[in-house]
Design a protein around this motif. Structure first.
Motif, PDB file in Angstrom:
ATOM      1  N   UNK A  88       0.840  -1.200   0.000  1.00  0.00           N
ATOM      2  CA  UNK A  88       0.000   0.000   0.000  1.00  0.00           C
ATOM      3  C   UNK A  88       0.877   1.252   0.000  1.00  0.00           C
ATOM      4  N   UNK A  89       1.957   1.215   0.775  1.00  0.00           N
ATOM      5  CA  UNK A  89       2.898   2.348   0.803  1.00  0.00           C
ATOM      6  C   UNK A  89       3.554   2.513  -0.566  1.00  0.00           C
ATOM      7  N   UNK A  90       3.947   1.385  -1.197  1.00  0.00           N
ATOM      8  CA  UNK A  90       4.547   1.434  -2.530  1.00  0.00           C
ATOM      9  C   UNK A  90       3.591   2.085  -3.527  1.00  0.00           C
ATOM     10  N   UNK A  91       2.325   1.708  -3.450  1.00  0.00           N
ATOM     11  CA  UNK A  91       1.326   2.256  -4.367  1.00  0.00           C
ATOM     12  C   UNK A  91       1.136   3.753  -4.153  1.00  0.00           C
ATOM     13  N   UNK A  92       1.170   4.170  -2.881  1.00  0.00           N
ATOM     14  CA  UNK A  92       0.970   5.588  -2.570  1.00  0.00           C
ATOM     15  C   UNK A  92       2.114   6.451  -3.088  1.00  0.00           C
ATOM     16  N   UNK A  93       3.331   5.890  -3.098  1.00  0.00           N
ATOM     17  CA  UNK A  93       4.481   6.675  -3.575  1.00  0.00           C
ATOM     18  C   UNK A  93       4.766   6.424  -5.059  1.00  0.00           C
ATOM     19  N   UNK A  94       3.904   5.607  -5.681  1.00  0.00           N
ATOM     20  CA  UNK A  94       4.009   5.395  -7.120  1.00  0.00           C
ATOM     21  C   UNK A  94       4.984   4.318  -7.551  1.00  0.00           C
ATOM     22  N   UNK A  95       5.417   3.460  -6.622  1.00  0.00           N
ATOM     23  CA  UNK A  95       6.354   2.400  -6.986  1.00  0.00           C
ATOM     24  C   UNK A  95       5.601   1.206  -7.573  1.00  0.00           C
ATOM     25  N   UNK A 116      -5.277  -9.482 -10.796  1.00  0.00           N
ATOM     26  CA  UNK A 116      -6.007  -8.446 -10.058  1.00  0.00           C
ATOM     27  C   UNK A 116      -5.588  -8.299  -8.606  1.00  0.00           C
ATOM     28  N   UNK A 117      -4.389  -8.792  -8.238  1.00  0.00           N
ATOM     29  CA  UNK A 117      -3.975  -8.767  -6.837  1.00  0.00           C
ATOM     30  C   UNK A 117      -3.745  -7.337  -6.349  1.00  0.00           C
ATOM     31  N   UNK A 118      -3.221  -6.472  -7.225  1.00  0.00           N
ATOM     32  CA  UNK A 118      -2.987  -5.079  -6.832  1.00  0.00           C
ATOM     33  C   UNK A 118      -4.322  -4.359  -6.631  1.00  0.00           C
ATOM     34  N   UNK A 119      -5.255  -4.586  -7.539  1.00  0.00           N
ATOM     35  CA  UNK A 119      -6.589  -3.992  -7.417  1.00  0.00           C
ATOM     36  C   UNK A 119      -7.265  -4.494  -6.147  1.00  0.00           C
ATOM     37  N   UNK A 126      -9.370   0.281   1.070  1.00  0.00           N
ATOM     38  CA  UNK A 126     -10.613   1.058   1.077  1.00  0.00           C
ATOM     39  C   UNK A 126     -11.640   0.489   2.056  1.00  0.00           C
ATOM     40  N   UNK A 127     -11.824  -0.836   1.992  1.00  0.00           N
ATOM     41  CA  UNK A 127     -12.797  -1.467   2.876  1.00  0.00           C
ATOM     42  C   UNK A 127     -12.416  -1.295   4.341  1.00  0.00           C
ATOM     43  N   UNK A 128     -11.139  -1.533   4.647  1.00  0.00           N
ATOM     44  CA  UNK A 128     -10.703  -1.443   6.040  1.00  0.00           C
ATOM     45  C   UNK A 128     -10.856  -0.019   6.562  1.00  0.00           C
ATOM     46  N   UNK A 129     -10.481   0.960   5.736  1.00  0.00           N
ATOM     47  CA  UNK A 129     -10.625   2.361   6.151  1.00  0.00           C
ATOM     48  C   UNK A 129     -12.094   2.726   6.351  1.00  0.00           C
ATOM     49  N   UNK A 130     -12.954   2.274   5.435  1.00  0.00           N
ATOM     50  CA  UNK A 130     -14.380   2.588   5.525  1.00  0.00           C
ATOM     51  C   UNK A 130     -14.984   2.050   6.812  1.00  0.00           C
TER      52      UNK A 130
END
Length: 444
Positions: A88-95, A116-119, A126-130
């Motif tokens: 998730x951190x990698x995705x947020x920083x664009x890695x 679809x593992x990244x999706x 999203x679910x956990x935050x919600x």
């Protein structure tokens, strides 16, 4: 030739790394109000990362706000899984997420394919935050009736995250006993526990089915939902039946408190660890029932431990099929693959052996009753966090020797990762190049 680490080995080392970092942070002087020994820091860090909730320190009084935030962070990382959190951190920083990371994520999230593992991981976030945000909002509004805004927000966020990740850590010394008759707190906490425990695979399938993106609920989803419902309903009824005449628990309660306490006590062994009753006052039969529920635990891909609901369902169904001389294990008109059946029995066997060995050692080294030792070990293995207590607000483990505490820590670690994952990580797989002649063995 260089030997690369397998996904299970990387997951084991990853969780160990997070536990070590947590231990270091908790031993820093400004993490606690009084000195925290290395063993107690290891125990607390392991309990948080493995989302268990067993405590040898009184969380609200023995740890500072910084220490409490460290524990909360460890709970979040442990609940999602260290690799999922890192991704998730990698995705947020664009890695970019490579194939190696995807293999580890698949192993950690218990998904069946890399597609679809990244999706899927984004959906997990999203679910956990919600759910955590919604739970925190409801609890904060409820706690505003008892505390100032700052404290109400802290208590709301902490208990929501802890409940959704099935951790059971509380900022109240009596856990949630003071709210045993409160419908809002009881229903909010138990709903978060159930949703977090059924697994993100099930949540995703339910969401896609509701959006008509999936034609039907999968066999796995049906097994998890039905097994979870049966265990909760049966647990609620049996706990009410066992405790209704107990002068130390239900006899002094109102009808509403009895029903809520029974329901809460049936949900929380699903690896959550919160309690609205004093387990040291419960009847033997209630404690034994709780041990069974804790051993079964949550569901694959969720935030809990234990052998998992689907494993339990497959084993029971397979036993019934064998007694009826059927060749296949069928659940919801779908045959369960033979390798899944074999792995299910292996998981139960490994878990049973491990818990038995640790329990026997604890009985001998700590000089305590068999049921109390078994309850503590199964609670640790199931990453539950319930305990008969040390006579105050801490778990029974607080009275253990350093070796006893480390063994309970090991139980939490094994329970969170799963005995099969740990066994695969340790035992090197070998290719079967030839077969021996078949023999005959008499059994039964």
């Amino acid at each position: 030739m260089k030997r690369h680490l397998t996904p299970p080995q990387i997951i084991v080392l990853g969780f160990l790394s997070v536990i070590i970092i947590g231990t270091i942070l908790l031993t820093i002087p400004f993490s606690s109000t009084k000195a925290c020994s290395f063993v107690d820091a290891v125990f607390t860090s392991t309990s948080a990362v493995c989302v268990t909730g067993l405590i040898v320190k009184d969380t609200p009084n023995d740890f500072t706000l910084f220490g409490q935030l460290v524990i909360l962070s460890l709970i979040k990382i442990g609940g999602l899984g260290y690799m999922t959190s890192a991704s998730i951190i990698f995705l947020l920083i664009g890695k970019r997420i490579g194939i190696g990371e995807r293999l580890i994520m698949r192993e950690e999230l218990h998904t069946l394919s890399l597609e679809g593992i990244v999706k899927f991981t984004k959906g997990v976030l999203k679910f956990s935050f919600l759910f955590e945000f919604t739970g925190a909002l409801i609890l904060t509004l409820r706690f505003l009736q008892d505390f100032e805004l700052k404290d109400a927000i802290l208590y709301g966020v902490f208990h929501s995250v802890s409940a959704f990740n099935n951790a059971g850590f509380s900022l109240f010394s009596d856990n949630l006993v003071r709210y045993r008759g409160d419908i809002v707190v009881n229903l909010t906490i138990t709903t978060l526990i159930i949703i977090g425990g059924i697994g993100f695979i099930v949540i995703s399938n339910l969401y896609r089915f509701q959006k008509k993106e999936a034609p039907r609920l999968t066999q796995h989803t049906k097994i998890v939902l039905v097994t979870t419902a049966v265990l909760i309903l049966a647990g609620t009824f049996l706990i009410y039946f066992f405790e209704t005449s107990n002068p130390h628990t239900f006899e002094k309660m109102t009808s509403k408190e009895r029903i809520l306490s029974s329901y809460f006590s049936a949900v929380t062994p699903r690896t959550a660890g919160y309690n609205t009753l004093d387990y040291s006052l419960m009847r033997t039969e209630t404690l034994f029932l709780t041990i069974i529920l804790m051993f079964i635990g949550a569901s694959p891909g969720g935030t809990g431990g234990g052998i998992k609901t689907s494993t339990f369902a497959v084993v029971i169904t397979s036993l019934c099929a064998t007694m009826r001389s059927l060749q296949s294990t069928v659940i919801f008109k779908r045959r369960v693959p033979s390798d899944i059946v074999s792995k299910s029995f292996l998981i139960v066997t490994l878990a049973g052996i491990f818990c038995t060995v640790i329990t026997l050692y604890i009985i001998r080294s700590e000089d305590i009753k068999y049921l109390d030792a078994m309850f503590e070990v199964i609670s640790a293995f199931g990453t539950v966090g319930l305990s008969v207590g040390d006579g105050s607000v801490r778990s029974l483990s607080a009275l253990f020797t350093p070796v006893g505490k480390l063994l309970i820590s090991l139980s939490m670690f094994v329970g969170r990762l799963g005995p099969l994952t740990l066994a695969i990580a340790i035992v090197r797989a070998r290719e079967e190049r030839y077969k021996f002649p078949e023999g005959k063995v008499m059994i039964g």
